[in-house]
Structures are given as structure tokens and as C-alpha cells.
Scaffold this motif. Structure first.
Motif, PDB file in Angstrom:
ATOM      1  N   ASP A 153      10.073  -8.796   2.175  1.00  0.00           N
ATOM      2  CA  ASP A 153      10.668  -8.813   0.849  1.00  0.00           C
ATOM      3  C   ASP A 153       9.693  -8.150  -0.128  1.00  0.00           C
ATOM      4  OD1 ASP A 153       8.636 -10.752   0.457  1.00  0.00           O
ATOM      5  OD2 ASP A 153      10.041 -12.416   0.617  1.00  0.00           O
ATOM      6  N   GLU A 154      10.063  -8.116  -1.395  1.00  0.00           N
ATOM      7  CA  GLU A 154       9.214  -7.492  -2.414  1.00  0.00           C
ATOM      8  C   GLU A 154       7.856  -8.172  -2.503  1.00  0.00           C
ATOM      9  OE1 GLU A 154       9.133  -6.601  -7.234  1.00  0.00           O
ATOM     10  OE2 GLU A 154      11.009  -7.228  -6.300  1.00  0.00           O
ATOM     11  N   GLU A 155       7.846  -9.476  -2.389  1.00  0.00           N
ATOM     12  CA  GLU A 155       6.574 -10.211  -2.489  1.00  0.00           C
ATOM     13  C   GLU A 155       5.600  -9.772  -1.398  1.00  0.00           C
ATOM     14  OE1 GLU A 155       4.951 -14.787  -2.220  1.00  0.00           O
ATOM     15  OE2 GLU A 155       7.055 -14.455  -2.723  1.00  0.00           O
ATOM     16  N   GLN A 156       6.074  -9.649  -0.183  1.00  0.00           N
ATOM     17  CA  GLN A 156       5.199  -9.206   0.900  1.00  0.00           C
ATOM     18  C   GLN A 156       4.740  -7.765   0.669  1.00  0.00           C
ATOM     19  OE1 GLN A 156       6.771  -8.425   4.817  1.00  0.00           O
ATOM     20  NE2 GLN A 156       4.832  -9.013   5.786  1.00  0.00           N
ATOM     21  N   PHE A 157       5.659  -6.902   0.246  1.00  0.00           N
ATOM     22  CA  PHE A 157       5.294  -5.518  -0.026  1.00  0.00           C
ATOM     23  C   PHE A 157       4.175  -5.460  -1.064  1.00  0.00           C
ATOM     24  CE2 PHE A 157       5.842  -1.825  -2.846  1.00  0.00           C
ATOM     25  CZ  PHE A 157       5.513  -0.813  -1.962  1.00  0.00           C
ATOM     26  N   ARG A 158       4.352  -6.155  -2.174  1.00  0.00           N
ATOM     27  CA  ARG A 158       3.354  -6.114  -3.251  1.00  0.00           C
ATOM     28  C   ARG A 158       2.031  -6.746  -2.826  1.00  0.00           C
ATOM     29  NH1 ARG A 158       5.116  -4.110  -7.996  1.00  0.00           N
ATOM     30  NH2 ARG A 158       7.357  -3.984  -8.344  1.00  0.00           N
ATOM     31  N   ALA A 159       2.070  -7.693  -1.901  1.00  0.00           N
ATOM     32  CA  ALA A 159       0.831  -8.311  -1.410  1.00  0.00           C
ATOM     33  C   ALA A 159       0.074  -7.393  -0.455  1.00  0.00           C
ATOM     34  CB  ALA A 159       1.157  -9.630  -0.711  1.00  0.00           C
ATOM     35  N   CYS A 160       0.799  -6.488   0.211  1.00  0.00           N
ATOM     36  CA  CYS A 160       0.190  -5.642   1.251  1.00  0.00           C
ATOM     37  C   CYS A 160      -0.124  -4.227   0.801  1.00  0.00           C
ATOM     38  CB  CYS A 160       1.120  -5.551   2.454  1.00  0.00           C
ATOM     39  SG  CYS A 160       1.385  -7.103   3.308  1.00  0.00           S
ATOM     40  N   VAL A 161       0.449  -3.787  -0.297  1.00  0.00           N
ATOM     41  CA  VAL A 161       0.348  -2.390  -0.704  1.00  0.00           C
ATOM     42  C   VAL A 161      -0.261  -2.297  -2.098  1.00  0.00           C
ATOM     43  CG1 VAL A 161       1.661  -0.270  -1.148  1.00  0.00           C
ATOM     44  CG2 VAL A 161       2.342  -1.785   0.718  1.00  0.00           C
ATOM     45  N   PHE A 162      -1.298  -1.471  -2.225  1.00  0.00           N
ATOM     46  CA  PHE A 162      -1.878  -1.178  -3.535  1.00  0.00           C
ATOM     47  C   PHE A 162      -1.042  -0.067  -4.157  1.00  0.00           C
ATOM     48  CE2 PHE A 162      -4.700   1.110  -6.407  1.00  0.00           C
ATOM     49  CZ  PHE A 162      -5.194   0.072  -7.166  1.00  0.00           C
ATOM     50  N   ILE A 163      -0.468  -0.322  -5.315  1.00  0.00           N
ATOM     51  CA  ILE A 163       0.405   0.637  -5.979  1.00  0.00           C
ATOM     52  C   ILE A 163      -0.317   1.219  -7.185  1.00  0.00           C
ATOM     53  CG2 ILE A 163       2.654   1.015  -7.055  1.00  0.00           C
ATOM     54  CD1 ILE A 163       3.596  -1.596  -5.700  1.00  0.00           C
ATOM     55  N   THR A 164      -0.375   2.541  -7.226  1.00  0.00           N
ATOM     56  CA  THR A 164      -0.992   3.231  -8.350  1.00  0.00           C
ATOM     57  C   THR A 164      -0.159   4.463  -8.662  1.00  0.00           C
ATOM     58  OG1 THR A 164      -3.086   4.037  -9.249  1.00  0.00           O
ATOM     59  CG2 THR A 164      -2.610   4.589  -6.941  1.00  0.00           C
ATOM     60  N   SER A 165      -0.675   5.296  -9.545  1.00  0.00           N
ATOM     61  CA  SER A 165       0.076   6.494  -9.916  1.00  0.00           C
ATOM     62  C   SER A 165      -0.876   7.619 -10.289  1.00  0.00           C
ATOM     63  CB  SER A 165       1.027   6.185 -11.077  1.00  0.00           C
ATOM     64  OG  SER A 165       0.324   5.652 -12.168  1.00  0.00           O
ATOM     65  N   MET A 166      -0.290   8.790 -10.443  1.00  0.00           N
ATOM     66  CA  MET A 166      -1.064   9.981 -10.777  1.00  0.00           C
ATOM     67  C   MET A 166      -1.691   9.883 -12.164  1.00  0.00           C
ATOM     68  SD  MET A 166      -0.981  12.020  -8.187  1.00  0.00           S
ATOM     69  CE  MET A 166      -1.367  13.621  -8.869  1.00  0.00           C
ATOM     70  N   THR A 167      -1.009   9.220 -13.076  1.00  0.00           N
ATOM     71  CA  THR A 167      -1.580   8.967 -14.399  1.00  0.00           C
ATOM     72  C   THR A 167      -1.516   7.473 -14.670  1.00  0.00           C
ATOM     73  OG1 THR A 167       0.517   9.314 -15.553  1.00  0.00           O
ATOM     74  CG2 THR A 167      -0.915  11.248 -15.281  1.00  0.00           C
ATOM     75  N   THR A 168      -2.339   7.029 -15.575  1.00  0.00           N
ATOM     76  CA  THR A 168      -2.428   5.593 -15.823  1.00  0.00           C
ATOM     77  C   THR A 168      -1.617   5.129 -17.026  1.00  0.00           C
ATOM     78  OG1 THR A 168      -4.437   5.941 -17.116  1.00  0.00           O
ATOM     79  CG2 THR A 168      -4.718   5.448 -14.777  1.00  0.00           C
ATOM     80  N   CYS A 169      -1.077   6.058 -17.792  1.00  0.00           N
ATOM     81  CA  CYS A 169      -0.337   5.705 -19.001  1.00  0.00           C
ATOM     82  C   CYS A 169       1.092   6.218 -18.954  1.00  0.00           C
ATOM     83  CB  CYS A 169      -1.007   6.315 -20.237  1.00  0.00           C
ATOM     84  SG  CYS A 169      -2.713   5.796 -20.467  1.00  0.00           S
ATOM     85  N   PHE A 170       1.988   5.521 -19.627  1.00  0.00           N
ATOM     86  CA  PHE A 170       3.367   5.970 -19.765  1.00  0.00           C
ATOM     87  C   PHE A 170       3.367   7.257 -20.587  1.00  0.00           C
ATOM     88  CE2 PHE A 170       7.373   5.460 -22.420  1.00  0.00           C
ATOM     89  CZ  PHE A 170       8.197   6.036 -21.464  1.00  0.00           C
ATOM     90  N   PRO A 171       3.908   8.359 -20.044  1.00  0.00           N
ATOM     91  CA  PRO A 171       3.853   9.644 -20.742  1.00  0.00           C
ATOM     92  C   PRO A 171       4.880   9.789 -21.867  1.00  0.00           C
ATOM     93  CG  PRO A 171       4.942   9.912 -18.637  1.00  0.00           C
ATOM     94  CD  PRO A 171       4.466   8.491 -18.705  1.00  0.00           C
ATOM     95  N   GLY A 172       5.778   8.844 -21.990  1.00  0.00           N
ATOM     96  CA  GLY A 172       6.827   8.922 -23.014  1.00  0.00           C
ATOM     97  C   GLY A 172       8.108   9.487 -22.427  1.00  0.00           C
ATOM     98  N   ARG A 173       9.134   9.505 -23.243  1.00  0.00           N
ATOM     99  CA  ARG A 173      10.447  10.011 -22.834  1.00  0.00           C
ATOM    100  C   ARG A 173      10.464  11.532 -22.969  1.00  0.00           C
ATOM    101  NH1 ARG A 173      13.218   6.622 -20.072  1.00  0.00           N
ATOM    102  NH2 ARG A 173      15.196   6.617 -21.101  1.00  0.00           N
ATOM    103  N   THR A 174      11.422  12.162 -22.310  1.00  0.00           N
ATOM    104  CA  THR A 174      11.616  13.602 -22.473  1.00  0.00           C
ATOM    105  C   THR A 174      12.072  13.858 -23.908  1.00  0.00           C
ATOM    106  OG1 THR A 174      13.923  13.504 -21.787  1.00  0.00           O
ATOM    107  CG2 THR A 174      12.277  13.935 -20.053  1.00  0.00           C
TER     108      THR A 174
END
Length: 174
Positions: free
Chosen positions: A38-59
Motif C-alpha cells: 500500500d502507500e504506507e509501505q511504499f513511502r516507508a521503503c522509497v526515498f522520494i525527491t525531485s529535480m528541484t526543491t521548490c514549487f516552480p509555480g503555475r504555467t
């Protein structure tokens, strides 16, 4: 296991939890199909990050989130470099075209999704790879992506999820 997305969205910015919005709901459905309980197991097992650390805003048109610029990606790249060096994940799941560009010199989604690769970009089809990290690209799970509407491409996602299922046990071995 590390999953690398594009950037936090407005929901993620507010709740400080990656993939907390609609795209996250789709991603969690995919991850359950790939073998997470389930989502809980996924979030416990996987480190989630992104290419940038901030919300870039809307188009500018207000439809969807703005893709981070090359300058924004460069500014945030030391964070991702540090995460990769510190965590040394066996499996990296670049999710979406921007994350793919970090790990692959070139390649269309059609050429990447459904396949596993070594860090140098060569295909990696072994069930238990000898080298790591292994890269397993996925498309972005956003409802904005028209790529996912094509049945042939949706089938490629299923192939990728089955490949992920086969790599999960291997990725957790230490």
C-alpha cells in the motif's frame, strides 16, 4: 530505492509530502501494482525527491505546473547529487521527462519506459543486476500527460511495473 520526480506541486508544497496530489494517487496505484502492499509501505521503503526543491509555480496560462528551468535545475542539483551519494540507492526510478534528462543523455519515453538501465545508460535486463544503481524510468503520473492515453504506451507502463516488481527484493538486500 529512490524515486526522482520533477518538482513539488502546490499540494506537496502545502503539506510537505511528495506526490500528495492527484499525480501521487496515480503513482500509488502504480506502486501497488508493482508489488508494494500500500502507500504506507511504499513511502516507508522509497526515498522520494525531485529535480528541484521548490514549487516552480503555475504555467502562465494557469493550466498545470510550470516546468522548472535549466537554471533552477542547476541550482538544485547539489541536493540531488548529495542524496544520491549519501543514500547510494540500488534502484533509482526517474519519473517524468525532466528526471529522465538527469540520468539519460537522450531518449524518448517510448525508448525508456519498460526497460531498466545501468547508470551509463546501457540496458540492464538481469533479474538480479550485479551493478547498481539500476535506473527504471517511468512516465510522470500526471493527468496532464497525454502520453499515458495511448494503449500501447499504457502497456509499456505495465511492463515497467512488472520489472519493478522483479527488482524490489533485490533492491532491499544489503
Amino acid at each position: 530505492i529512490m524515486l526522482v520526480g520533477q518538482a513539488p506541486g502546490p499540494v506537496e508544497h502545502d503539506v510537505t509530502r511528495p506526490f500528495a496530489g492527484r499525480a501521487g494517487a496515480q503513482l500509488m496505484r502504480w506502486m501497488v501494482r508493482a508489488g508494494f502492499r500500500d502507500e504506507e509501505q511504499f513511502r516507508a521503503c522509497v526515498f522520494i525527491t525531485s529535480m528541484t526543491t521548490c514549487f516552480p509555480g503555475r504555467t502562465p496560462a494557469g493550466r498545470g505546473d510550470r516546468r522548472p528551468s535549466a537554471a533552477e535545475v542547476r541550482l538544485c542539483s547539489p541536493w540531488l547529487d548529495a542524496y544520491l551519494a549519501l543514500l547510494q540507492p540500488r534502484l533509482v526510478i526517474p519519473t517524468g521527462a525532466l528526471a529522465h534528462s538527469r540520468f539519460f543523455a537522450r531518449g524518448a519515453l517510448d525508448d525508456l519506459v519498460g526497460h531498466a538501465f545501468r547508470l551509463d545508460g546501457t540496458p540492464c535486463d538481469e533479474p538480479r543486476p550485479l551493478q547498481w544503481p539500476v535506473l527504471l524510468p517511468l512516465p510522470h503520473p500526471s493527468g496532464q500527460s497525454r502520453w499515458l492515453n495511448d494503449p500501447v504506451r499504457a502497456a509499456r507502463v505495465e511492463v515497467a511495473l512488472q520489472r519493478l516488481r522483479s527488482l524490489l527484493e533485490w533492491a532491499h538486500q544489503r
